[in-house]
Design an enzyme around this catalytic site. Sequence first.
Site, PDB file in Angstrom:
ATOM      1  N   MET A  88       6.892   6.305 -15.907  1.00  0.00           N
ATOM      2  CA  MET A  88       7.955   5.347 -15.237  1.00  0.00           C
ATOM      3  C   MET A  88       8.595   6.194 -14.264  1.00  0.00           C
ATOM      4  O   MET A  88       8.795   7.480 -14.432  1.00  0.00           O
ATOM      5  CB  MET A  88       8.889   4.862 -16.364  1.00  0.00           C
ATOM      6  CG  MET A  88       9.578   5.795 -16.975  1.00  0.00           C
ATOM      7  SD  MET A  88      10.844   5.059 -18.401  1.00  0.00           S
ATOM      8  CE  MET A  88      11.917   3.927 -17.346  1.00  0.00           C
ATOM      9  N   SER A  89       8.812   5.877 -12.951  1.00  0.00           N
ATOM     10  CA  SER A  89       9.308   6.511 -12.023  1.00  0.00           C
ATOM     11  C   SER A  89      10.786   6.970 -12.077  1.00  0.00           C
ATOM     12  O   SER A  89      11.495   6.376 -12.727  1.00  0.00           O
ATOM     13  CB  SER A  89       9.438   5.751 -10.576  1.00  0.00           C
ATOM     14  OG  SER A  89       7.916   5.278 -10.193  1.00  0.00           O
TER      15      SER A  89
END
EC number: 2.1.1.77
Length: 217
Positions: A63-64
């Site tokens: 997840m960024s």
Amino acid sequence: MTDSEAERAERAAFILSLRRRGIRDLAVLRALELVPRGLFVDPTLRRHAYEDVALPIACGQTMSQPSLVALMTEALALNAEHTVLEIGTGSGYQAAVLSHLAAQVVTMDRYRALVGEAQTRFQVLGLRNVAAFVGDGTQGLPGRAPYDRIMITAATGEVPRALVDQLKPGGVLIAPIGAPREVQKLRRFIKDGGNLEASDLMDVRFVPLVAGVAALL
């Protein structure tokens, strides 16, 4: 200080840090404030939920970092009437943020496990304007098209034609363009006729966009 008070304080500091990183859209900042990132990360990593770092999730994905989520969201220039297609559901965090800014969010991933976990999180948060599907992101979801906005959260050498076709005229598409395991260019595209006009936003590193649906996960 109770756990809820501690988390509220942590989230407030988190929003201030995003403002220092150049995020100015108040609606985007509010959306990020409303979504508890801790719900979307592995319990063993929750102490890092409000740090500006990318975190691993299931199926070998990531997840960024929140600043990138904010920048990509800001670049979409959303309004409350838009329908958004997200390619790459992942944890569901990005779709949850988008849900506070758009009328409808359609998100898809090639991994059934990720889609199932994301759907559970959407239900916990009471997000009724998000629909998650298992599918081939390179083909989009033509049955729900056209879309005002499309966000691709995996790197691709070029925007798949199927996604261009599903974007409304004048619509905006955000995607990391480049080869896997190399630095890619995050680009903002505007559809003009049947073509896309591009502008570069920043250098990024994303996992690759893979065709098809995962066989096992």
